[in-house]
Scaffold this active site. Structure first.
Site, PDB file in Angstrom:
ATOM      1  N   LYS A  70      15.134 -13.024  30.370  1.00 30.39           N
ATOM      2  CA  LYS A  70      14.767 -11.947  29.443  1.00 30.39           C
ATOM      3  C   LYS A  70      15.085 -12.299  27.984  1.00 30.39           C
ATOM      4  O   LYS A  70      14.444 -11.787  27.078  1.00 30.39           O
ATOM      5  CB  LYS A  70      15.456 -10.644  29.845  1.00 30.39           C
ATOM      6  CG  LYS A  70      14.834  -9.998  31.083  1.00 30.39           C
ATOM      7  CD  LYS A  70      15.434  -8.644  31.382  1.00 30.39           C
ATOM      8  CE  LYS A  70      14.691  -8.001  32.545  1.00 30.39           C
ATOM      9  NZ  LYS A  70      15.123  -6.634  32.823  1.00 30.39           N
ATOM     10  N   ASP A 107      12.062  -1.217  29.708  1.00 29.59           N
ATOM     11  CA  ASP A 107      13.187  -0.718  30.514  1.00 29.59           C
ATOM     12  C   ASP A 107      13.776   0.596  29.975  1.00 29.59           C
ATOM     13  O   ASP A 107      14.259   1.425  30.742  1.00 29.59           O
ATOM     14  CB  ASP A 107      14.306  -1.766  30.594  1.00 29.59           C
ATOM     15  CG  ASP A 107      13.974  -2.891  31.574  1.00 29.59           C
ATOM     16  OD1 ASP A 107      13.174  -2.654  32.503  1.00 29.59           O
ATOM     17  OD2 ASP A 107      14.514  -3.997  31.416  1.00 29.59           O
ATOM     18  N   GLY A 129      29.384  -1.177  33.121  1.00 29.77           N
ATOM     19  CA  GLY A 129      28.799  -2.519  33.049  1.00 29.77           C
ATOM     20  C   GLY A 129      28.343  -2.827  31.630  1.00 29.77           C
ATOM     21  O   GLY A 129      28.066  -1.902  30.843  1.00 29.77           O
ATOM     22  N   SER A 130      28.287  -4.127  31.294  1.00 30.09           N
ATOM     23  CA  SER A 130      27.899  -4.504  29.929  1.00 30.09           C
ATOM     24  C   SER A 130      26.894  -5.657  29.942  1.00 30.09           C
ATOM     25  O   SER A 130      26.903  -6.522  29.086  1.00 30.09           O
ATOM     26  CB  SER A 130      29.144  -4.877  29.119  1.00 30.09           C
ATOM     27  OG  SER A 130      29.947  -5.791  29.845  1.00 30.09           O
ATOM     28  N   GLY A 131      26.009  -5.663  30.943  1.00 29.95           N
ATOM     29  CA  GLY A 131      24.967  -6.689  31.021  1.00 29.95           C
ATOM     30  C   GLY A 131      23.662  -6.186  30.421  1.00 29.95           C
ATOM     31  O   GLY A 131      23.651  -5.284  29.573  1.00 29.95           O
ATOM     32  N   GLY A 252      17.784   4.397  41.482  1.00 28.38           N
ATOM     33  CA  GLY A 252      17.048   3.538  40.550  1.00 28.38           C
ATOM     34  C   GLY A 252      15.538   3.457  40.776  1.00 28.38           C
ATOM     35  O   GLY A 252      14.834   2.766  40.030  1.00 28.38           O
TER      36      GLY A 252
HETATM   37  P1  NAP Z   1      23.593  -8.322  34.504  1.00 27.15           P
HETATM   38  O1  NAP Z   1      22.992  -8.600  33.182  1.00 27.15           O
HETATM   39  O2  NAP Z   1      24.071  -9.457  35.349  1.00 27.15           O
HETATM   40  O3  NAP Z   1      24.852  -7.306  34.246  1.00 27.15           O
HETATM   41  C1  NAP Z   1      25.667  -6.849  35.286  1.00 27.15           C
HETATM   42  C2  NAP Z   1      26.925  -6.191  34.716  1.00 27.15           C
HETATM   43  O4  NAP Z   1      27.700  -5.722  35.829  1.00 27.15           O
HETATM   44  C3  NAP Z   1      27.833  -7.146  33.930  1.00 27.15           C
HETATM   45  O5  NAP Z   1      28.521  -6.429  32.942  1.00 27.15           O
HETATM   46  C4  NAP Z   1      28.798  -7.630  35.016  1.00 27.15           C
HETATM   47  O6  NAP Z   1      30.036  -8.051  34.522  1.00 27.15           O
HETATM   48  C5  NAP Z   1      29.002  -6.344  35.800  1.00 27.15           C
HETATM   49  N1  NAP Z   1      29.463  -6.621  37.159  1.00 27.15           N
HETATM   50  C6  NAP Z   1      28.955  -7.506  38.049  1.00 27.15           C
HETATM   51  N2  NAP Z   1      29.664  -7.480  39.194  1.00 27.15           N
HETATM   52  C7  NAP Z   1      30.661  -6.588  38.999  1.00 27.15           C
HETATM   53  C8  NAP Z   1      31.748  -6.134  39.812  1.00 27.15           C
HETATM   54  N3  NAP Z   1      31.937  -6.601  41.052  1.00 27.15           N
HETATM   55  N4  NAP Z   1      32.583  -5.191  39.301  1.00 27.15           N
HETATM   56  C9  NAP Z   1      32.403  -4.705  38.040  1.00 27.15           C
HETATM   57  N5  NAP Z   1      31.398  -5.118  37.211  1.00 27.15           N
HETATM   58  C10 NAP Z   1      30.553  -6.041  37.695  1.00 27.15           C
HETATM   59  O7  NAP Z   1      22.593  -7.524  35.436  1.00 27.15           O
HETATM   60  P2  NAP Z   1      21.511  -6.415  34.949  1.00 27.15           P
HETATM   61  O8  NAP Z   1      20.218  -7.061  34.676  1.00 27.15           O
HETATM   62  O9  NAP Z   1      22.144  -5.601  33.898  1.00 27.15           O
HETATM   63  O10 NAP Z   1      21.315  -5.573  36.318  1.00 27.15           O
HETATM   64  C11 NAP Z   1      22.382  -4.802  36.821  1.00 27.15           C
HETATM   65  C12 NAP Z   1      21.918  -3.916  37.962  1.00 27.15           C
HETATM   66  O11 NAP Z   1      20.957  -2.979  37.513  1.00 27.15           O
HETATM   67  C13 NAP Z   1      21.276  -4.671  39.138  1.00 27.15           C
HETATM   68  O12 NAP Z   1      21.707  -4.092  40.348  1.00 27.15           O
HETATM   69  C14 NAP Z   1      19.793  -4.409  38.944  1.00 27.15           C
HETATM   70  O13 NAP Z   1      19.074  -4.437  40.164  1.00 27.15           O
HETATM   71  C15 NAP Z   1      19.815  -3.010  38.359  1.00 27.15           C
HETATM   72  N6  NAP Z   1      18.606  -2.740  37.559  1.00 27.15           N
HETATM   73  C16 NAP Z   1      17.748  -1.791  38.008  1.00 27.15           C
HETATM   74  C17 NAP Z   1      16.597  -1.515  37.276  1.00 27.15           C
HETATM   75  C18 NAP Z   1      15.627  -0.468  37.775  1.00 27.15           C
HETATM   76  O14 NAP Z   1      14.462  -0.498  37.357  1.00 27.15           O
HETATM   77  N7  NAP Z   1      16.048   0.463  38.599  1.00 27.15           N
HETATM   78  C19 NAP Z   1      16.326  -2.204  36.079  1.00 27.15           C
HETATM   79  C20 NAP Z   1      17.249  -3.164  35.642  1.00 27.15           C
HETATM   80  C21 NAP Z   1      18.398  -3.428  36.395  1.00 27.15           C
HETATM   81  P3  NAP Z   1      30.361  -9.639  34.387  1.00 27.15           P
HETATM   82  O15 NAP Z   1      29.610 -10.085  33.174  1.00 27.15           O
HETATM   83  O16 NAP Z   1      31.837  -9.692  34.258  1.00 27.15           O
HETATM   84  O17 NAP Z   1      29.849 -10.299  35.654  1.00 27.15           O
END
Ligand code: NAP
Length: 286
Positions: A70, A107, A129-131, A252
């Protein structure tokens, strides 16, 4: 029917095999009578530039971009929308009149979709979360006029990066998940959004996990709405716990469909997209 005139839209990422986008997008394309198909295209890091540039030369209408590209596609796009620029994330591309990539991010609109009907503004929100998805959620809450937004993360670096990104938005603060203020915050807040993948079903993990563990949620009560961005499984363990506590919950699925519908609208230059058809296709598949 796929013919020699059929064009296509691609999903570029790695991995892409878990994606539900082909299911809902192909149902919508069929309904709209467009001679396009939607396919997932797994792409290795070292091939990204070659693939994105090559797709400009053939019968590709547009692309969705997913993890982990992305941010990496920025340098391959000619035009970038203000929202994609602000979030530093692109999820949709289409070819402009010069056959160069025009990019945006759908998004945030997807995130807002299930919240619109709830009529919530000037409220307090917490984002876990901060991703990448956290950025869309925060921007969504800003657009909905939330008065205070707290981001809770386990990761100091990504939390600080994210806060820098929103430095101009005064209502945002960050906390680490060990902070003692959290219990009060969980008790008081109007909405909590989980953007961590904790609770998601994967082939490696079938355990029922809850973000930051059960004790984190001790003070949760029925006045708080819980929104989990995960769409598989539904409900997630977090949503099950929240339902037991009497909270209103949102999964979601609506966000997934709404961001996809916005992408399709972008590729078709504003055609009205059949949300229900996309939803039905997903329901049948799942
Ligand atoms: P990402 O960029 O990898 O961010 C994930 C975040 O969660 C990071 O801050 C990560 O921290 C944290 N995290 C991961 N494992 C963890 C744990 N065990 N305990 C606490 N924090 C944890 O991923 P993303 O793209 O943001 O996606 C995150 C989620 O949202 C996924 O499940 C995805 O399927 C969902 N999502 C859904 C939609 C939808 O349309 N419904 C759209 C986008 C995303 P670290 O950096 O320390 O690992």
């Amino acid at each position: 029917m796929i013919t020699s005139k059929t064009s296509f839209i691609g999903l570029i990422g790695n991995p892409v095999t878990h994606s539900l986008s082909p299911i809902m997008q192909n149902a919508a394309l069929k309904y709209l009578g467009l001679d396009w198909i939607y396919i997932a295209i797994p792409c290795k890091d070292e091939d990204l530039k070659l693939i994105i540039n090559s797709l400009k030369k053939i019968n590709c209408i547009g692309l969705n971009i997913t993890i982990p590209y992305k941010q990496k596609v920025f340098e391959l796009c000619e035009e970038i929308s203000p929202i994609a620029n602000k979030l530093k994330a692109i999820n949709t591309l289409k070819l402009n009149s010069k056959r160069e990539w025009e990019a945006t991010n759908t998004d945030v609109e997807g995130f807002i979709y299930p919240l619109k009907s709830l009529n919530i503004s000037k409220r307090q929100g917490v984002v876990l979360g901060s991703g990448g998805a956290a950025r869309s959620a925060i921007q969504g809450l800003i657009n909905l006029n939330f008065s205070k937004i707290t981001v809770i993360s386990r990761n100091k670096n990504s939390l600080n990066n994210l806060l820098n990104n929103f430095a101009k938005d005064k209502q945002i603060r960050g906390l680490l998940n060990s902070d003692l203020k959290i219990s009060n915050l969980i008790e008081e807040t109007d909405l909590i959004v989980n953007t961590t993948p904790v609770g998601m079903k994967t082939e490696f993990n079938q355990e029922k996990l809850i973000p930051y563990g059960k004790s984190f949620w001790k003070s949760l009560n029925s006045k708080t709405i819980i929104y989990d961005l995960i769409y598989n499984p539904t409900p997630t363990p977090l949503l099950e716990l929240s339902e037991q506590k009497g909270c209103q919950t949102i999964d979601g699925t609506q966000m997934l469909i709404a961001q996809g519908a916005k992408s399709l609208s972008f590729w078709t230059n504003g055609l009205e997209v059949p949300f229900e058809i996309m939803q039905d296709a997903l329901r049948k598949y799942l």
